[in-house]
Scaffold this active site. Structure first.
Site, PDB file in Angstrom:
ATOM      1  N   TRP A 105     -15.639   1.346   6.889  1.00  0.00           N
ATOM      2  CA  TRP A 105     -14.659   0.305   6.548  1.00  0.00           C
ATOM      3  C   TRP A 105     -15.255  -1.087   6.524  1.00  0.00           C
ATOM      4  CZ3 TRP A 105     -10.944   1.648   3.697  1.00  0.00           C
ATOM      5  CH2 TRP A 105     -10.420   2.933   3.807  1.00  0.00           C
ATOM      6  N   ASP A 175     -10.967  -6.621  11.754  1.00  0.00           N
ATOM      7  CA  ASP A 175     -10.110  -5.593  11.140  1.00  0.00           C
ATOM      8  C   ASP A 175      -9.657  -4.665  12.263  1.00  0.00           C
ATOM      9  OD1 ASP A 175      -8.998  -3.403   9.908  1.00  0.00           O
ATOM     10  OD2 ASP A 175     -10.726  -2.955   8.632  1.00  0.00           O
ATOM     11  N   LYS A 199      -0.889   2.989  11.017  1.00  0.00           N
ATOM     12  CA  LYS A 199      -1.479   3.870  12.022  1.00  0.00           C
ATOM     13  C   LYS A 199      -0.750   3.721  13.356  1.00  0.00           C
ATOM     14  CE  LYS A 199      -5.778   3.161   9.578  1.00  0.00           C
ATOM     15  NZ  LYS A 199      -5.882   4.371   8.749  1.00  0.00           N
TER      16      LYS A 199
HETATM   17  N1  PMP Z   1      -9.756  -0.761   7.717  1.00  0.00           N
HETATM   18  C1  PMP Z   1      -9.696   0.344   8.481  1.00  0.00           C
HETATM   19  C2  PMP Z   1     -10.355   0.313   9.807  1.00  0.00           C
HETATM   20  C3  PMP Z   1      -9.018   1.478   8.030  1.00  0.00           C
HETATM   21  O1  PMP Z   1      -8.968   2.562   8.790  1.00  0.00           O
HETATM   22  C4  PMP Z   1      -8.390   1.453   6.756  1.00  0.00           C
HETATM   23  C5  PMP Z   1      -7.594   2.620   6.231  1.00  0.00           C
HETATM   24  N2  PMP Z   1      -7.774   3.810   6.777  1.00  0.00           N
HETATM   25  C6  PMP Z   1      -8.520   0.286   5.996  1.00  0.00           C
HETATM   26  C7  PMP Z   1      -9.177  -0.801   6.506  1.00  0.00           C
HETATM   27  C8  PMP Z   1      -7.911   0.217   4.627  1.00  0.00           C
HETATM   28  O2  PMP Z   1      -6.574   0.070   4.767  1.00  0.00           O
HETATM   29  P1  PMP Z   1      -5.551   0.276   3.548  1.00  0.00           P
HETATM   30  O3  PMP Z   1      -5.618   1.692   3.139  1.00  0.00           O
HETATM   31  O4  PMP Z   1      -4.265  -0.130   4.188  1.00  0.00           O
HETATM   32  O5  PMP Z   1      -5.977  -0.648   2.473  1.00  0.00           O
END
Ligand code: PMP
Length: 370
Positions: A105, A175, A199
């Site tokens: 991520w 994040d 989540k």
């Molecule tokens: N950052 C993290 C740590 C994630 O786990 C995720 C999604 N699993 C995201 C960003 C991306 O988020 P989104 O799908 O809401 O764009």
């Protein structure tokens, strides 16, 4: 709605919501607060929705102890939208931003940011992602617009613990998508803290962004209005139609967290849950294998292989099949890493974690010859 037939859902997100929240939503679905309509049928500019919105902001501030010099925004576009919104909003007169890449991520975030700012990685990321390299060796720059990190790498199960990285005198951007309100959070040195709600805090569609006030107003000219922190703050997150149903869901989840005793109580429970599973892994003589450096093991996403460090496909398949037979779903690891991932978000109870633990012990008894 009856709770009978519900599965134990270890999904990585969207993920399990507390039963109390789902039941409350059901109860209020046709008639919210005696208004004769559901929340998702109400105008986002109605007085009643305004009350709900402000209450939700106040609950986040209270539970996370968000200092007064931060604004709390409700946006859309997910964590991924913020990967772009961050450089768009924070670049100001800076040339570059520093990124800490510890998994999939933060890697994606760095890649997206490159469209809007020069990205420098504070160390060369090495795969497989299993740790946070020693901070002593980081190359950083006080001229950076910000220093970016992912507080919990959902795919790899790597969490910054117990503290955030050194800020190097620039605003930290965190994040927290997959460990939002999983533990008490220290805002020290942080400029922006963001995450999707799907989540730990509710439904997909709502992105919560907490921004330090002195960083507002530095956006690039091309910043879309819906991604502009300044625009959103000026309109109390009502620049356009917000995800009203998502805000409502999060409102109920926050009340549930509060009733549970707040973030310290939630954290203690999360430690117990993850400790139970890591304990079985560590006591299995390598039958269960977690590659993540113990210092940085996630309390949210417990990732492991079965049958050795590289995993044994047949055993893992059999484990997943047996889990389904025992009412547990979504334990398969992310396709890029394989193996097993148990996401133990706030809504997962200790009792549910114990069902998984029992199955792991049973499975090891049959197959572990180590
Ligand atoms: N950052 C993290 C740590 C994630 O786990 C995720 C999604 N699993 C995201 C960003 C991306 O988020 P989104 O799908 O809401 O764009």
């Amino acid at each position: 709605m009856s709770l009978a037939g519900r599965k134990i859902n270890f999904a990585a997100g969207p993920a399990k919501l507390p039963e109390e929240v789902l039941l409350k939503m059901q109860e209020e679905q046709l008639n919210f607060n005696g208004l004769g309509v559901s929340v998702i049928e109400m105008s986002h500019r109605s007085k009643e929705f305004g009350v709900l919105l402000n209450e939700t902001i106040a609950l986040i501030r209270e539970l996370m102890n968000v200092p007064d010099n931060y604004e709390i925004l409700f946006m859309q576009g997910g964590g991924t939208g913020q990967f772009a919104a961050i450089p768009l909003n924070l670049k100001g007169n800076h040339e570059h931003a520093d990124y800490i890449v510890t998994g999939a991520w933060s890697s994606k975030a760095a890649e997206e940011a490159q469209k809007y700012i020069k990205v420098k990685k504070v160390f060369q990321p090495s795969k497989p992602y299993v740790t946070v390299p020693d901070q002593e060796g980081w190359v950083h720059d006080e001229k950076a617009a910000y220093l970016y990190y992912c507080a919990n790498e959902t795919v790899h199960g790597i969490e910054f613990t117990p503290t955030a990285p050194e800020s190097h005198n620039v605003p930290l951007v965190a994040d927290v998508s997959s460990n939002f309100m999983a533990r008490p959070f220290d805002f020290k040195d942080h400029g922006v803290v963001f995450g999707g709600a799907q989540k730990n805090l509710g439904a997909a569609g709502l992105t919560i962004v907490i921004v330090r006030k002195d960083l507002i107003g530095k956006q690039q000219g091309i910043t879309p209005a819906v991604f502009s922190y300044q625009e959103m703050i000026a309109n109390n997150s009502l620049y356009n139609t917000p995800p009203t149903g998502g805000i409502y869901t999060t409102n109920l989840v926050l009340k549930w967290i509060k009733a549970k005793g707040g973030l310290q109580a939630i954290y203690e429970l999360n430690l117990k849950k993850s400790g139970l599973i890591y304990g079985i892994i560590d006591d299995s003589n390598g039958f269960y294998h977690c590659a993540v450096d113990k210092k940085y093991r996630s309390i949210m996403n417990v990732c492991f292989r079965i049958g050795g460090p590289k995993g044994n496909d047949k055993l893992e398949e059999e484990f997943l099949k047996g889990a389904v037979e025992r009412n547990m779903i979504s334990l398969k690891g992310h396709r890029s890493v394989g193996g097993i991932r148990a996401s133990l978000y706030n809504a997962i109870s200790l009792e549910e974690t114990q069902v998984l633990a029992t199955w792991m012990n049973e499975f090891a008894k049959i197959h572990n010859t180590n």
